[in-house]
Design an enzyme around this catalytic site. Sequence first.
Site, PDB file in Angstrom:
ATOM      1  N   HIS A  26       0.928  -1.337   0.031  1.00  0.00           N
ATOM      2  CA  HIS A  26      -0.013  -0.081   0.003  1.00  0.00           C
ATOM      3  C   HIS A  26       0.709   1.204  -0.113  1.00  0.00           C
ATOM      4  O   HIS A  26       1.979   1.377   0.729  1.00  0.00           O
ATOM      5  CB  HIS A  26      -0.917   0.129   1.306  1.00  0.00           C
ATOM      6  N   HIS A  27       0.533   2.218  -0.613  1.00  0.00           N
ATOM      7  CA  HIS A  27       1.445   3.254  -0.729  1.00  0.00           C
ATOM      8  C   HIS A  27       1.414   4.144   0.342  1.00  0.00           C
ATOM      9  O   HIS A  27       2.345   5.045   0.551  1.00  0.00           O
ATOM     10  CB  HIS A  27       0.585   4.227  -1.830  1.00  0.00           C
TER      11      HIS A  27
END
Length: 156
Positions: free
Chosen positions: A135-136
Site C-alpha cells: 500500500h502506498h
Amino acid sequence: MATRGLLSNSDSLLWRIGSDPLLRSPILVVALLDRRPSEARFRATLERAYEALPELRTRIVEPPLGIGRPAWEDDEQFSLDHHVRREHLTTGGLRAVLDLAERDAVTAFDPARPLWMVDLVDGPNETNALVLRLHHAMIDGIAGIQMAERIFDRSR
C-alpha cells in the site's frame, strides 16, 4: 497493542482514498528471477526483511468515531503466511505473470493486516517471478529501496 504513531496527512489521504477501487494506487514490483528459489531460502529472506523493517508488521487502525488521522499499530497476530503466496502457472509465460500482477494491483488489502503481499510465481519455460504489492501509505521511495535491499540478493 503498541501504537507506532499517526499516519502523515498524505499517508492518511492515500489510505482513505484506497477504499475506492478507481483511486487505489499500490506500489507494485514485478521481478523476473533467473531460477526458482527454494521455499526455505525465500522464507528466510522475507523473515530477514520484516525483522529489519518493523513497519512490515504494522497495520492501520482508524481513530475513534473516524475523527482524526489513522495510526500505525503493531500487528500482534502477524504471520508471514498471510502475506506470501506461491503461484504455479501452467501456461502463458511472462504474459501470465503480468496478468497476475494486474489482478493483484486492483485487489484491496485486508485492513486488519499489514498492507503488503508477495506472490512467488513458478511459471512454464523457466518463467519465475516475484510480484510484490504494498500500500502506498506504508512505503515511499527510500523505504522501497531499503526493502529491495533486504529482499533481493545481489549475487546467487
